[in-house]
Design a protein around this motif. Structure first.
Motif, PDB file in Angstrom:
ATOM      1  N   SER A 119      -4.229  -7.567   2.532  1.00 37.14           N
ATOM      2  CA  SER A 119      -4.378  -7.308   3.841  1.00 37.14           C
ATOM      3  C   SER A 119      -2.961  -7.925   4.666  1.00 37.14           C
ATOM      4  O   SER A 119      -3.031  -7.194   5.732  1.00 37.14           O
ATOM      5  CB  SER A 119      -5.636  -7.974   4.444  1.00 37.14           C
ATOM      6  OG  SER A 119      -5.294  -9.366   4.468  1.00 37.14           O
ATOM      7  N   ILE A 120      -2.300  -8.606   4.217  1.00 39.66           N
ATOM      8  CA  ILE A 120      -0.966  -8.751   4.706  1.00 39.66           C
ATOM      9  C   ILE A 120      -0.051  -7.573   5.101  1.00 39.66           C
ATOM     10  O   ILE A 120       0.621  -7.261   6.099  1.00 39.66           O
ATOM     11  CB  ILE A 120      -0.122  -9.674   3.884  1.00 39.66           C
ATOM     12  CG1 ILE A 120      -0.957 -11.095   4.108  1.00 39.66           C
ATOM     13  CG2 ILE A 120       1.135  -9.533   4.658  1.00 39.66           C
ATOM     14  CD1 ILE A 120      -0.433 -12.189   3.246  1.00 39.66           C
ATOM     15  N   ALA A 121      -0.213  -6.533   4.197  1.00 41.81           N
ATOM     16  CA  ALA A 121       0.469  -5.405   4.374  1.00 41.81           C
ATOM     17  C   ALA A 121      -0.047  -4.499   5.568  1.00 41.81           C
ATOM     18  O   ALA A 121       0.857  -3.692   6.029  1.00 41.81           O
ATOM     19  CB  ALA A 121       0.254  -4.400   3.174  1.00 41.81           C
ATOM     20  N   ASP A 122      -1.247  -4.689   6.052  1.00 40.97           N
ATOM     21  CA  ASP A 122      -1.660  -4.187   7.321  1.00 40.97           C
ATOM     22  C   ASP A 122      -1.105  -4.834   8.774  1.00 40.97           C
ATOM     23  O   ASP A 122      -1.525  -4.307   9.745  1.00 40.97           O
ATOM     24  CB  ASP A 122      -3.049  -3.858   7.514  1.00 40.97           C
ATOM     25  CG  ASP A 122      -3.650  -3.191   6.126  1.00 40.97           C
ATOM     26  OD1 ASP A 122      -2.767  -2.332   5.726  1.00 40.97           O
ATOM     27  OD2 ASP A 122      -4.836  -3.438   5.663  1.00 40.97           O
ATOM     28  N   LEU A 123      -0.466  -5.958   8.578  1.00 35.73           N
ATOM     29  CA  LEU A 123      -0.094  -6.658   9.566  1.00 35.73           C
ATOM     30  C   LEU A 123       1.334  -6.278  10.214  1.00 35.73           C
ATOM     31  O   LEU A 123       2.318  -6.064   9.394  1.00 35.73           O
ATOM     32  CB  LEU A 123      -0.347  -7.863   9.400  1.00 35.73           C
ATOM     33  CG  LEU A 123      -1.640  -8.589   8.974  1.00 35.73           C
ATOM     34  CD1 LEU A 123      -1.628  -9.853   8.762  1.00 35.73           C
ATOM     35  CD2 LEU A 123      -2.646  -8.235  10.088  1.00 35.73           C
ATOM     36  N   ASP A 124       1.605  -6.825  11.328  1.00 31.03           N
ATOM     37  CA  ASP A 124       2.948  -6.693  12.188  1.00 31.03           C
ATOM     38  C   ASP A 124       3.439  -7.975  12.398  1.00 31.03           C
ATOM     39  O   ASP A 124       4.692  -8.369  12.853  1.00 31.03           O
ATOM     40  CB  ASP A 124       3.032  -5.849  13.335  1.00 31.03           C
ATOM     41  CG  ASP A 124       2.862  -4.435  12.815  1.00 31.03           C
ATOM     42  OD1 ASP A 124       3.178  -4.058  11.769  1.00 31.03           O
ATOM     43  OD2 ASP A 124       2.310  -3.672  13.480  1.00 31.03           O
ATOM     44  N   MET A 129       0.696 -13.134   9.292  1.00 29.47           N
ATOM     45  CA  MET A 129       1.087 -12.911   7.794  1.00 29.47           C
ATOM     46  C   MET A 129       1.202 -14.341   6.917  1.00 29.47           C
ATOM     47  O   MET A 129       0.719 -14.422   5.933  1.00 29.47           O
ATOM     48  CB  MET A 129       2.540 -12.188   7.544  1.00 29.47           C
ATOM     49  CG  MET A 129       2.216 -10.927   8.083  1.00 29.47           C
ATOM     50  SD  MET A 129       3.986 -10.074   8.359  1.00 29.47           S
ATOM     51  CE  MET A 129       3.902  -8.652   7.558  1.00 29.47           C
ATOM     52  N   ALA A 130       2.010 -15.177   7.564  1.00 27.58           N
ATOM     53  CA  ALA A 130       2.327 -16.569   7.197  1.00 27.58           C
ATOM     54  C   ALA A 130       0.814 -17.426   6.893  1.00 27.58           C
ATOM     55  O   ALA A 130       0.573 -17.841   5.836  1.00 27.58           O
ATOM     56  CB  ALA A 130       3.413 -17.494   7.996  1.00 27.58           C
ATOM     57  N   GLN A 131       0.135 -17.212   8.028  1.00 26.32           N
ATOM     58  CA  GLN A 131      -1.231 -17.657   7.940  1.00 26.32           C
ATOM     59  C   GLN A 131      -2.216 -17.076   7.011  1.00 26.32           C
ATOM     60  O   GLN A 131      -2.767 -18.140   6.153  1.00 26.32           O
ATOM     61  CB  GLN A 131      -1.932 -17.619   9.250  1.00 26.32           C
ATOM     62  CG  GLN A 131      -3.534 -18.360   9.389  1.00 26.32           C
ATOM     63  CD  GLN A 131      -3.932 -18.420  10.671  1.00 26.32           C
ATOM     64  OE1 GLN A 131      -3.620 -17.525  11.523  1.00 26.32           O
ATOM     65  NE2 GLN A 131      -5.047 -19.036  10.833  1.00 26.32           N
ATOM     66  N   ARG A 132      -2.309 -15.939   6.727  1.00 27.15           N
ATOM     67  CA  ARG A 132      -2.937 -15.549   5.814  1.00 27.15           C
ATOM     68  C   ARG A 132      -2.505 -15.872   4.191  1.00 27.15           C
ATOM     69  O   ARG A 132      -3.206 -16.131   3.308  1.00 27.15           O
ATOM     70  CB  ARG A 132      -2.959 -14.111   5.605  1.00 27.15           C
ATOM     71  CG  ARG A 132      -4.101 -13.546   7.037  1.00 27.15           C
ATOM     72  CD  ARG A 132      -4.181 -11.843   7.065  1.00 27.15           C
ATOM     73  NE  ARG A 132      -4.980 -11.856   8.289  1.00 27.15           N
ATOM     74  CZ  ARG A 132      -5.614 -10.715   8.369  1.00 27.15           C
ATOM     75  NH1 ARG A 132      -5.973 -10.045   7.223  1.00 27.15           N
ATOM     76  NH2 ARG A 132      -6.316 -10.449   9.514  1.00 27.15           N
ATOM     77  N   ARG A 133      -1.154 -15.762   4.084  1.00 27.15           N
ATOM     78  CA  ARG A 133      -0.575 -16.351   2.832  1.00 27.15           C
ATOM     79  C   ARG A 133      -0.784 -17.657   2.466  1.00 27.15           C
ATOM     80  O   ARG A 133      -1.085 -18.020   1.334  1.00 27.15           O
ATOM     81  CB  ARG A 133       0.879 -16.289   2.892  1.00 27.15           C
ATOM     82  CG  ARG A 133       1.735 -16.471   1.532  1.00 27.15           C
ATOM     83  CD  ARG A 133       3.141 -16.020   1.477  1.00 27.15           C
ATOM     84  NE  ARG A 133       3.534 -14.525   1.696  1.00 27.15           N
ATOM     85  CZ  ARG A 133       4.134 -13.943   2.955  1.00 27.15           C
ATOM     86  NH1 ARG A 133       4.324 -14.927   3.736  1.00 27.15           N
ATOM     87  NH2 ARG A 133       4.163 -12.609   2.898  1.00 27.15           N
TER      88      ARG A 133
END
Length: 167
Positions: A119-124, A129-133
């Motif tokens: 889902s990180i691919a859909d973020l700007d 992104m860092a939080q999801r990772r």
């Protein structure tokens, strides 16, 4: 890379310490190079660790590789959990882990840590992104821990009874 603090440890301690942190199976030569001992010395201690079920010997062509014995490491971890925590503490930990993963599934509308990473691919937003990772990494860690805690609970009575039997 040689560590100049190593001389405070004996050769055997250096080999045992390096062996217990192996992420991938390695040769005695590799361990010898890492711990600044002879190959013969490394083999001696690695073979002892294999006899003690800390390491597994893996034959690969002409070479013997040494790697962590994951099954025995898991058994030791289950035993340590049973000795260090009572049944209620283990149950609470299991419940907390399940609650976290369930919350992440709902919050991010995903079923697995892999889906969360994808889902990180859909973020700007780089912070998001860092939080999801970070959450995906924690989730993967929890998925590894859950079966171990479950095993500790499943065999709790059996293990604690045997642990208190005197010879």
């Amino acid at each position: 890379m040689p560590d100049h603090n190593k001389p405070s440890m004996t050769r055997g301690e250096r080999v045992r310490a390096a062996a217990r942190t192996l992420r991938t199976p390695r040769t005695a030569q590799w361990i010898a190079d890492e711990t600044e001992v002879s190959v013969k010395t490394a083999q001696k201690y690695l073979e002892q660790l294999a006899e003690d079920n800390v390491l597994r010997e893996i034959e690969q062509g002409e070479q013997t590789l040494y790697g962590i014995d994951q099954l025995m490491a898991t058994y030791r971890e289950v035993a340590a959990l049973q000795r260090e925590h009572d049944r209620e503490e283990l149950t609470t930990a299991l419940e907390s882990m399940r609650t976290k993963t369930t919350d992440w599934k709902v919050s991010y509308d995903v079923e697995t840590p892999g889906e969360l990473r994808a889902s990180i691919a859909d973020l700007d937003d780089s912070d998001e992104m860092a939080q999801r990772r970070e959450i995906a990494s924690e989730w993967e860690h929890l998925e590894d821990r859950l079966p171990v805690i479950r095993a500790a609970l499943n065999e709790y009575d059996w293990a604690t009874k045997r642990d208190t039997i005197s010879a």
